[in-house]
Design an enzyme around this catalytic site. Sequence first.
Site, PDB file in Angstrom:
ATOM      1  N   GLU A 122       0.878  -1.182   0.000  1.00 32.49           N
ATOM      2  CA  GLU A 122       0.000   0.000   0.000  1.00 32.49           C
ATOM      3  C   GLU A 122       0.907   1.222   0.000  1.00 32.49           C
ATOM      4  OE1 GLU A 122      -3.549   2.101   2.660  1.00 32.49           O
ATOM      5  OE2 GLU A 122      -2.221   0.645   3.607  1.00 32.49           O
ATOM      6  N   ASP A 145     -11.801   1.205   5.717  1.00 32.02           N
ATOM      7  CA  ASP A 145     -12.290   1.895   6.924  1.00 32.02           C
ATOM      8  C   ASP A 145     -13.359   2.894   6.490  1.00 32.02           C
ATOM      9  OD1 ASP A 145     -10.175   1.138   9.210  1.00 32.02           O
ATOM     10  OD2 ASP A 145      -9.089   1.436   7.330  1.00 32.02           O
TER      11      ASP A 145
END
Length: 338
Positions: free
Chosen positions: A203, A282
């Site tokens: 990431e 999230d």
Amino acid sequence: MSQPQSLDAYIDGLPKAELHLHIEGSLEPELMFELARRNGVSIPFDSVEAVRAAYDFSNLQDFLDIYYAGANVLLTRRDFEDLAFAYFQRAAADNVRHAEIFFDPQTHTDRGVAMETVIEGLWDGMTRAENELGVTSKLILCFLRHLDEAAAFATLEAATPFLDRIVGVGLDSSEVGHPPSKFARVFARAAELGLKRVAHAGEEGPPAYVHEALDLLHIDRMDHGNRSMEDEGLIRRLAGERMTLTVCPLSNLKLCVVKDLKDHPVPEMLRRGLHVTLNSDDPAYFGGYVNANYKQLAAAVGLTREQVTQIARNSFEGSFLSESEKARHLAKIDAYAA
């Protein structure tokens, strides 16, 4: 003559699984305030609007700082049930039929909340979601990679009485400076216990972290994996091994992993044969649940109906469901697409 169905409407009705969801990251400001009141916990915001205004990050660490502050309101078994069920209600509205959710026990046990409280509360919410919403789920315990190996081993040990509730282990939190190799022995122990293994890699961290996750952690699924696209050999390997990547477009945008959704690597990933899924990561913090990720990415990069359908198929194929359960879901996608 009827109008052709829009891609957004098609996405709304498309059955899908979610494989990359941090349950603590689904804590909406309204629930944060409600739990703070219920538990007498003070939080550094005076309104829901102030919380939303704080959700403006420039990187992963900025996000994590507010994420851990928000988690302080989660104290009781009922809190964790309420958190989980609130997520499942939103997931069901997006036609998510199965979810494999991450939880971060160290975020809670380090505050004095018992492992049992966390797991049993989440399990209550998961059971309720299956009974009331028809959404099945599995639970993945994540180790916080900014903490040390000993802390991860202690967490795994504390979770062993609950292994009937946990399908696998994962690795999350601050990636840069905390390579997967740091947790190779913990993941080996998890494998001995019969647990599946997943890990965040590529990431913000380099392609080398993806190699480590594959070669040292022996993962069953890759979380994120964006920076794999910088390594030609890695692309071929991931495609050849049919390694599922749990990609999170709106998270990537919010955390400045990509500057614009138009620049997102998903189209190239698909073109190169990577087993891509779309997920919300999230969602309370990053601006959208699963369907928002599908729709906004599709609009930005021009995904076709066929590509969207393939991504949904990938989400079930890459899940930890049994082969018969996967086949049942895939048949429903095929029937819907037809």
